[in-house]
Design a protein around this motif. Structure first.
Motif, PDB file in Angstrom:
ATOM      1  N   VAL A  58      96.205  27.896  78.124  1.00 26.71           N
ATOM      2  CA  VAL A  58      95.640  28.481  77.174  1.00 26.71           C
ATOM      3  C   VAL A  58      96.447  28.409  75.586  1.00 26.71           C
ATOM      4  N   ILE A  61      95.597  24.842  74.234  1.00 25.72           N
ATOM      5  CA  ILE A  61      94.656  24.755  73.257  1.00 25.72           C
ATOM      6  C   ILE A  61      94.992  25.954  71.600  1.00 25.72           C
ATOM      7  N   ILE A  62      95.402  26.603  72.397  1.00 25.14           N
ATOM      8  CA  ILE A  62      95.405  27.842  70.461  1.00 25.14           C
ATOM      9  C   ILE A  62      96.464  26.649  69.462  1.00 25.14           C
ATOM     10  N   ASN A  64      96.779  23.895  69.462  1.00 24.97           N
ATOM     11  CA  ASN A  64      95.756  22.266  69.592  1.00 24.97           C
ATOM     12  C   ASN A  64      96.719  21.000  69.599  1.00 24.97           C
ATOM     13  N   ARG A  65      97.058  21.336  70.876  1.00 24.14           N
ATOM     14  CA  ARG A  65      97.709  20.508  72.427  1.00 24.14           C
ATOM     15  C   ARG A  65      96.673  20.330  74.084  1.00 24.14           C
ATOM     16  N   VAL A  66      97.035  19.492  74.207  1.00 27.68           N
ATOM     17  CA  VAL A  66      96.603  19.614  75.364  1.00 27.68           C
ATOM     18  C   VAL A  66      96.940  20.312  77.114  1.00 27.68           C
ATOM     19  N   ASN A  69      98.503  17.927  82.252  1.00 30.01           N
ATOM     20  CA  ASN A  69      97.568  17.014  82.162  1.00 30.01           C
ATOM     21  C   ASN A  69      98.258  15.231  82.667  1.00 30.01           C
ATOM     22  N   TYR A 316      92.520  36.561  79.521  1.00 35.10           N
ATOM     23  CA  TYR A 316      92.725  35.502  78.526  1.00 35.10           C
ATOM     24  C   TYR A 316      92.763  36.524  77.031  1.00 35.10           C
ATOM     25  N   LEU A 317      92.150  37.522  76.668  1.00 37.53           N
ATOM     26  CA  LEU A 317      92.808  38.612  76.195  1.00 37.53           C
ATOM     27  C   LEU A 317      94.609  39.180  75.715  1.00 37.53           C
ATOM     28  N   TRP A 320      96.128  35.478  74.176  1.00 36.98           N
ATOM     29  CA  TRP A 320      95.350  35.358  73.322  1.00 36.98           C
ATOM     30  C   TRP A 320      96.775  36.546  72.184  1.00 36.98           C
ATOM     31  N   PHE A 321      96.574  37.555  72.562  1.00 40.54           N
ATOM     32  CA  PHE A 321      97.958  38.253  72.144  1.00 40.54           C
ATOM     33  C   PHE A 321      99.376  37.542  71.996  1.00 40.54           C
ATOM     34  N   TRP A 323     100.014  34.099  71.734  1.00 35.93           N
ATOM     35  CA  TRP A 323      99.937  33.397  71.110  1.00 35.93           C
ATOM     36  C   TRP A 323      99.782  33.216  70.077  1.00 35.93           C
ATOM     37  N   THR A 324      99.441  35.085  69.547  1.00 38.30           N
ATOM     38  CA  THR A 324      98.941  34.512  68.200  1.00 38.30           C
ATOM     39  C   THR A 324      99.806  35.464  67.464  1.00 38.30           C
TER      40      THR A 324
ATOM     41  N   THR B  25      93.654  32.008  65.128  1.00 41.73           N
ATOM     42  CA  THR B  25      93.430  31.122  67.475  1.00 41.73           C
ATOM     43  C   THR B  25      92.667  31.278  67.831  1.00 41.73           C
ATOM     44  N   TYR B  28      90.948  28.183  66.829  1.00 43.78           N
ATOM     45  CA  TYR B  28      91.445  26.973  67.682  1.00 43.78           C
ATOM     46  C   TYR B  28      90.873  27.271  68.881  1.00 43.78           C
ATOM     47  N   PHE B  29      90.989  28.224  69.484  1.00 41.78           N
ATOM     48  CA  PHE B  29      90.800  28.084  71.124  1.00 41.78           C
ATOM     49  C   PHE B  29      89.356  27.651  71.525  1.00 41.78           C
ATOM     50  N   ILE B  35      92.216  19.372  68.929  1.00 41.15           N
ATOM     51  CA  ILE B  35      93.479  18.534  69.742  1.00 41.15           C
ATOM     52  C   ILE B  35      93.975  17.544  68.722  1.00 41.15           C
ATOM     53  N   THR B  37      97.167  15.705  70.294  1.00 44.55           N
ATOM     54  CA  THR B  37      97.457  15.234  70.035  1.00 44.55           C
ATOM     55  C   THR B  37      96.757  14.148  71.313  1.00 44.55           C
TER      56      THR B  37
END
Lengths: 362, 160
Positions: A58, A61-62, A64-66, A69, A316-317, A320-321, A323-324, B25, B28-29, B35, B37
């Motif tokens: 999570v 993705i927030i 913009n990474r992968v 993996n 998830y909420l 979300w907090f 990472w914001t 955010t 973005y999610f 992404i 990367t």
């Protein structure tokens, strides 16, 4: 209502009957305790690993990474690899630490989360212990964890650990009030403290929708205060990486550190599960009043799926907090609680009592 | 009374600013296309580097095997690491006058920090950045490159 939902108590009572046929009643109780203990241990470990993976995905993705993996498909085995690494690490004894308290602290933290988990209703009829004061019990044991955190900070004999632990103590003592009051709001609505009773009372709609705006306010306050309670998100002063290296678990290594880490994630799950049970109907499917046809279709989704869907929505909420928002300062933290959350929840609960008295809720 | 109004305006301002942050955010999610990367070894075939990427120093040659380097040596002087060596020659031109031409433009990739001073200061824009970045070799001497191609000559521009 909800007649076609599978009731897990038929399964558990058949196991109980089969065991009773084989041995005396004392042994039956013992075997059942061992079985449930093993099940919880397994669930605990798997859930912890999955939550760590979920958090990393999570977060990635927030940002913009992968995210992980490389190990396994979609990096699913990454946390297992991390666990193996932690298990093989050396347990460093701290020379000036208090050895008994230092070794005891991680177990208290993990025990508190184990005890809280026992009272959660996972599905219809699937609940280890159904206390008639279930809400009270969960609140009591989940705040026991702070004792472990304080012990860890004190016994490590390090300034970082001590500052982290004291901050955590101040935080939990304050925010416990708001969590309690927002949970109490729903106890007033449903008229019971039994978790299964609260779930049953939401058969014709969840309290979040039935309780008008006061329930919504209670839900928001619960989310904020419980995020603070589990030392996460914008409230992670107790382990502020940039100032305290790792806060109360600075001096811990290997599996003892893993215990703290695991307990933190399981606490997040427990808080989310309580929120889902109290505000979003727990395992109760999405029902609307007297729409029998609609309610009947919703009943085809198993109760366990409903429970985990709602719980992971709140998980998830909370992520979300985290990472914001940036981390709060200690004075901002206490201002938020004592000047905003607590007065609002006090007024809110009086308002709710009035609504219940007048019978205005659905 | 004023302080009560202030209390509630503060509260709602705070809530709306928190929601503004969560919207960013949250957006973005739900947009995995954002992404950035690169999953490098897997997408090696389709990998497209950016134009501004500094992979290595190259000297572009046109279709007549001609480059723009006059061999002035400004890049050699400007290089902070000494990774450029210029060897020039003097040969007579059509009018019988001796003229400086480049013999070898030697570029030591192993010493280069990709600062870009040579590219920036070249008066005739003879140097540029290439986008190759897989420079690992087993022999150090392979990292010393001659940038002007064999048999190449300087591009003559019509004097104005």
């Amino acid at each position: 209502m909800s007649s076609n939902l599978y009731d897990f108590s038929t399964l558990t009572s058949s196991i109980h009957a089969a065991l009773s046929g084989m041995m005396s009643s004392g042994w039956v109780v013992f075997t059942e305790l061992v079985l449930i203990g093993l099940l919880f241990l397994l669930f605990y470990a798997l859930l912890g690993l999955f939550l760590v993976y979920l958090e990393r995905k999570v977060c990635a993705i927030i940002q913009n990474r992968v995210g992980p993996n490389r190990v396994g498909k979609w990096g699913l085995l990454q946390t297992i690899a991390d666990l193996i690494k932690l298990l093989l690490k050396e347990l460093i004894p701290i020379r000036k630490a208090d050895p008994i308290l230092f070794n005891l602290a991680p177990f208290i933290v993990i025990l508190a989360s184990f005890m809280a988990m026992a009272a959660l209703p996972f599905a219809k009829g699937l609940q280890a212990v159904d206390f008639n004061i279930g809400v009270f019990y969960v609140m009591a044991v989940s705040s026991l964890g702070v004792v472990g955190i304080l012990l860890a900070g004190w016994s490590s004999n390090s300034k970082y650990s001590l500052i982290g632990a004291i901050r955590s103590g101040a935080q939990i003592v304050s925010y416990e009030l708001s969590v309690g009051l927002s949970i109490l709001a729903i106890v007033v609505f449903s008229g019971t403290m039994q978790l299964s009773g609260i779930v049953e009372s939401q058969a014709d709609g969840w309290w979040l929708f039935k309780g008008h705006i006061p329930a919504l306010i209670a839900f928001v306050i619960f989310l904020i205060a419980s995020t603070a309670e589990i030392n996460r998100g914008p409230f992670d002063l107790a382990e502020a990486e940039s100032e305290l290296t790792a806060g109360f678990h600075t001096e811990y290594s290997g599996i003892k550190f893993a215990f703290f880490f695991l307990a933190e994630y399981i606490n997040m799950f427990i808080v989310a599960a309580i929120g889902a049970t109290i505000f979003l109907g727990g395992w109760m499917p999405f029902h609307i009043g007297n729409w029998e046809g609609f309610n009947h279709i919703m009943n085809y989704i198993p109760s366990m799926v409903w429970f985990f869907l709602k719980t992971f929505f709140i998980v998830y909420l909370i992520m979300w907090f985290k990472w914001t928002f940036p981390r709060l300062r200690i004075d901002q933290l206490l201002t938020l609680e004592w000047k905003y959350l607590l007065p609002i929840s006090l007024v809110n609960i009086v308002f709710i009592a009035f609504i219940v008295l007048m019978g205005w809720h659905f | 009374m004023n302080s009560i109004v202030e209390y509630f305006t503060d509260l709602f301002k705070g809530l709306s600013s928190l929601w503004a942050g969560m919207r960013v955010t949250g957006k973005y999610f739900i947009s995995p296309g954002a992404i950035v990367t690169q999953q490098y070894p897997e997408n090696r075939k389709t990998l497209k580097m950016e134009d501004r990427f500094k992979g290595e120093i190259i000297m572009p040659h046109d279709e007549n095997n001609q480059h723009a380097c006059t061999g002035c040596g400004i890049c050699e002087m400007n290089c902070p690491n000494g990774s450029i060596e210029i060897i020039t020659d003097r040969i007579p031109n059509a009018e019988g006058k001796l003229e400086r031409v480049i013999d070898k433009h030697i570029y030591h990739l192993s010493m280069c920090t990709f600062c870009g001073l040579c590219v920036k200061t070249c008066p005739s824009n003879a140097l540029a950045f290439g986008q190759k970045f897989e420079h690992a070799v087993f022999d150090r001497s392979k990292l010393t490159k001659v940038l002007n191609q064999p048999g190449s000559s300087i591009k003559k521009e019509a004097k104005k």
